[in-house]
Design an enzyme around this catalytic site. Structure first.
Site, PDB file in Angstrom:
ATOM      1  N   ASP A   8     -24.240 -82.732  -3.515  1.00  0.00           N
ATOM      2  CA  ASP A   8     -24.537 -83.997  -4.188  1.00  0.00           C
ATOM      3  C   ASP A   8     -25.114 -84.949  -3.156  1.00  0.00           C
ATOM      4  OD1 ASP A   8     -23.374 -82.859  -6.417  1.00  0.00           O
ATOM      5  OD2 ASP A   8     -21.520 -83.991  -6.265  1.00  0.00           O
ATOM      6  N   ASP A 130     -20.663 -84.063 -17.616  1.00  0.00           N
ATOM      7  CA  ASP A 130     -19.351 -84.346 -17.036  1.00  0.00           C
ATOM      8  C   ASP A 130     -18.658 -85.278 -18.018  1.00  0.00           C
ATOM      9  OD1 ASP A 130     -20.092 -82.882 -14.839  1.00  0.00           O
ATOM     10  OD2 ASP A 130     -20.583 -84.623 -13.613  1.00  0.00           O
TER      11      ASP A 130
END
Length: 134
Positions: A8, A130
């Site tokens: 990320d 998510d």
């Protein structure tokens, strides 16, 4: 089984968040390309990458990092974060990205998902959500 190591990115740095909270970002590696190369050397075939800056901004921010990894490793790169248009998808695929991940836009604009799959194929488009509290 295919294992997808993940990187990320915030501000060009490899980070990890706790439960998606940007305030918890902690740097976990020095260099995205070198980190990807280590994953490749360990046997990874794919790498999962998220442009956290892009996810927040609503448009790609760290594109050069993903391009660099796609062009300087043998990894198949999948990228998500800030991808909201067919043009952005095309631009990523043109850079050598193997798969584009559509996140919140899939809920806000499901037609984009249908158009993207029709245009680029189901092997090049993924949806990743998510979720918290349903």
């Amino acid at each position: 089984m295919i294992i997808f190591p993940a990187i990320d990115i915030i501000d060009g740095q490899c980070v990890r968040l706790v439960k998606g909270d940007y305030a918890t970002a902690s740097k976990v590696a020095e260099n995205p390309l070198e980190t990807a190369k280590k994953f490749e050397a360990a046997g990874a075939e794919w790498i999962h990458m998220v442009d956290l800056d892009g996810a927040k901004a609503g448009y790609p921010v760290n594109t050069e990092i993903y391009k660099d990894i796609a062009q300087n490793t043998g990894l198949k790169v999948e990228v998500g974060g800030g991808i909201r248009t067919l043009e952005t998808i095309q631009a990523y695929l043109d850079l050598g990205i193997s798969r584009v991940i559509l996140g919140s836009v899939a809920l806000k604009n499901p037609q984009l998902v249908a158009d993207a799959v029709r245009e680029f194929g189901s092997d090049r488009i993924a949806v990743g959500i998510d979720a918290k509290n349903e």
